[in-house]
Design a protein around this motif. Structure first.
Motif, mmCIF file in Angstrom:
data_model
loop_
_atom_site.group_PDB
_atom_site.id
_atom_site.type_symbol
_atom_site.label_atom_id
_atom_site.label_comp_id
_atom_site.label_asym_id
_atom_site.label_seq_id
_atom_site.Cartn_x
_atom_site.Cartn_y
_atom_site.Cartn_z
ATOM 1 N N ARG A 278 0.835 -1.214 0.000
ATOM 2 C CA ARG A 278 0.000 0.000 0.000
ATOM 3 C C ARG A 278 0.866 1.260 0.000
ATOM 4 O O ARG A 278 0.567 2.236 -0.679
ATOM 5 C CB ARG A 278 -0.943 0.010 1.196
ATOM 6 C CG ARG A 278 -2.051 -1.008 1.077
ATOM 7 C CD ARG A 278 -3.328 -0.577 1.774
ATOM 8 N NE ARG A 278 -4.323 -1.634 1.651
ATOM 9 C CZ ARG A 278 -5.130 -1.785 0.605
ATOM 10 N NH1 ARG A 278 -5.092 -0.923 -0.388
ATOM 11 N NH2 ARG A 278 -5.987 -2.794 0.561
ATOM 12 N N ARG B 124 1.047 4.268 -2.899
ATOM 13 C CA ARG B 124 0.778 5.697 -2.721
ATOM 14 C C ARG B 124 1.699 6.557 -3.568
ATOM 15 O O ARG B 124 1.348 7.651 -3.985
ATOM 16 C CB ARG B 124 0.909 6.074 -1.242
ATOM 17 C CG ARG B 124 -0.447 6.092 -0.571
ATOM 18 C CD ARG B 124 -0.355 6.384 0.902
ATOM 19 N NE ARG B 124 -0.865 5.242 1.640
ATOM 20 C CZ ARG B 124 -0.294 4.684 2.665
ATOM 21 N NH1 ARG B 124 0.837 5.164 3.148
ATOM 22 N NH2 ARG B 124 -0.827 3.640 3.258
ATOM 23 N N ARG C 21 -1.296 3.074 -9.108
ATOM 24 C CA ARG C 21 -1.747 2.844 -7.732
ATOM 25 C C ARG C 21 -2.800 1.748 -7.630
ATOM 26 O O ARG C 21 -2.762 0.906 -6.732
ATOM 27 C CB ARG C 21 -2.281 4.151 -7.149
ATOM 28 C CG ARG C 21 -2.818 3.930 -5.765
ATOM 29 C CD ARG C 21 -3.174 5.183 -5.064
ATOM 30 N NE ARG C 21 -3.640 4.822 -3.732
ATOM 31 C CZ ARG C 21 -3.707 5.648 -2.737
ATOM 32 N NH1 ARG C 21 -3.349 6.893 -2.908
ATOM 33 N NH2 ARG C 21 -4.143 5.246 -1.577
ATOM 34 N N SER C 22 -3.767 1.793 -8.567
ATOM 35 C CA SER C 22 -4.867 0.844 -8.431
ATOM 36 C C SER C 22 -4.350 -0.594 -8.561
ATOM 37 O O SER C 22 -4.893 -1.520 -7.983
ATOM 38 C CB SER C 22 -5.964 1.134 -9.444
ATOM 39 O OG SER C 22 -5.538 0.722 -10.707
ATOM 40 N N ASP D 132 -3.148 -1.529 -5.236
ATOM 41 C CA ASP D 132 -4.296 -1.774 -4.345
ATOM 42 C C ASP D 132 -4.886 -3.155 -4.592
ATOM 43 O O ASP D 132 -5.246 -3.860 -3.661
ATOM 44 C CB ASP D 132 -5.378 -0.705 -4.553
ATOM 45 C CG ASP D 132 -4.988 0.598 -3.862
ATOM 46 O OD1 ASP D 132 -4.047 0.554 -3.040
ATOM 47 O OD2 ASP D 132 -5.601 1.643 -4.147
ATOM 48 N N ARG E 92 -5.164 -6.078 -1.867
ATOM 49 C CA ARG E 92 -6.454 -6.677 -1.521
ATOM 50 C C ARG E 92 -6.409 -8.190 -1.631
ATOM 51 O O ARG E 92 -6.962 -8.910 -0.813
ATOM 52 C CB ARG E 92 -7.496 -6.125 -2.488
ATOM 53 C CG ARG E 92 -8.840 -6.007 -1.883
ATOM 54 C CD ARG E 92 -9.813 -5.426 -2.842
ATOM 55 N NE ARG E 92 -9.801 -6.100 -4.108
ATOM 56 C CZ ARG E 92 -9.447 -5.544 -5.259
ATOM 57 N NH1 ARG E 92 -9.047 -4.297 -5.293
ATOM 58 N NH2 ARG E 92 -9.495 -6.228 -6.387
#
Ligand SMILES: Cc1cc2nc3c(=O)[nH]c(=O)nc-3n(C[C@H](O)[C@H](O)[C@H](O)COP(=O)(O)O)c2cc1C
Length: 344
Positions: free
Chosen positions: A164, A168, A174-175, A178, A182
């Protein structure tokens, strides 16, 4: 017939038999479950030798005085439950002698009933384990497993925070970070469920209901928008731990997609995660939302692109299929997995 076998054998009386057993090397206690807090009413000499407590110190007390700071509460719970259920139990647990030294006690406990079925005593037999026996005891294996799980859980959360953090500062990428975080998180939640002390089952299966509920809670808390409600309603049932890790990845993806895309431009919304245990082990997951619906022509999981390929692969791995209907009233994703639920 019996007479022939018994030729020359002089039976001994109950009293003699008891006297002999009492003097054996096996530590024994009797406790009275009809008295308040199941106090000890008898200990033999071997008990005094094994624990270092004289009979007079033990009589009238509950046996838990042998426990101490490092005794595992799970082991004590098993004893408590067996006493409540009036059942036999064998537990290896950490006990302390009068001089404070520790030993692993293989405690066998069994209720003794009167002829009319009323409980009279509990008998407890204490066997201090040798170092080797202790190392090989199922308890030691269980503790080692728990330690490993604990570490894996911590390492996974370390990796998630690193991914994470990296995300940033990754700008447009970024996604992707993420998504990665997840996916690792869904495994982390699985480890949480596996190390849940309330579990009675082995490590081969997990309860799909608790796992998916935890997963939904974790996904929602990451989203953090107070106006979006996620209702969870999952039937109980056991699934293989391996299948659970795959299912977790799929469900977490669907939930996140819905949270990310369904409520764009809206303050409030409702999502529902339903898990239905149908016949012959068929498990159906329905994720629905009252959001804005899919953009024209969009399909899920996509046929092209890495994300879509991964999802199709995971769904295929469980022999499942996905169906999506989407419109102005929201989106419903239905995932079917025949034969996923295992019989206990
Ligand atoms: C006959 C009998 C023998 C027991 N022997 C032991 C023992 O050797 N060591 C121990 O830690 N607990 C022993 N216990 C279990 C404790 O007395 C107690 O039942 C256990 O701690 C669970 O109850 P609690 O949660 O109220 O403490 C024995 C219980 C009974 C009935």
């Amino acid at each position: 017939m019996d007479g022939e076998h018994n030729t020359g054998v002089q039976p001994i009386s109950h009293a003699q038999a008891f006297e002999t057993l009492a003097g054996s090397n096996v530590s024994m206690v009797l406790a009275d479950p009809n008295l308040d807090d199941v106090p000890i009413v008898y200990v033999n000499r071997a008990f005094e030798r094994v624990t270092g407590y004289a009979a007079a110190m033990a009589i009238g007390r509950n046996c838990r005085f042998l426990q101490g700071p490092d005794t595992d509460p799970d082991d004590v719970k098993r004893l408590r439950e067996a006493i409540e259920a009036r059942e036999d139990v064998t537990v290896d647990l950490l006990n302390y002698r009068a001089d404070g030294t520790e030993f692993t006690n293989r405690l066998m406990m069994t209720p003794i009933f009167e002829k009319d079925g009323k409980i009279r005593f509990f008998l407890g037999i204490q066997k201090p384990l040798s170092q080797l026996e202790d190392m090989l005891s199922p308890n030691a294996v269980r503790h080692a497993m728990r330690e490993v799980q604990h570490r894996v859980k911590n390492h996974l959360s370390m990796i998630v925070s690193m991914v994470r953090m990296q995300g940033r500062s990754a700008g447009d990428a970024r996604s992707q970070f993420d998504t990665l975080a997840r996916r690792i998180e869904s495994l982390q939640v699985l480890y949480q469920e596996l190390s849940n002390p309330e579990r009675k089952r082995n490590m081969d299966t997990v309860s799909v209901g608790t796992y998916l509920a935890r997963l939904a809670a974790a996904t929602q808390s990451l989203d953090g928008r107070a106006g979006i409600k996620v209702n969870v309603n999952v039937d109980t049932g056991d699934i293989l731990t391996n299948d659970a890790s795959t299912l977790g990845l799929i469900v977490s993806e669907v939930l996140t997609n819905a949270l990310q895309h369904a409520f764009i431009g809206r303050e409030t919304g409702t999502m529902e995660l339903r898990g239905q245990s149908l016949n012959e082990g068929h498990f159906r997951v329905i994720v629905s939302d009252d959001g804005i619906g899919f953009p024209e022509g969009a399909i899920w999981p996509g046929r092209a692109g890495t994300g879509g390929n991964i999802m199709n692969g995971l769904i295929g791995q469980l022999g499942g299929s996905a169906d999506v209907t989407s419109g102005k009233a929201g989106t419903v994703v239905t995932l079917d997995f025949p034969g996923l639920i295992r019989r206990p």
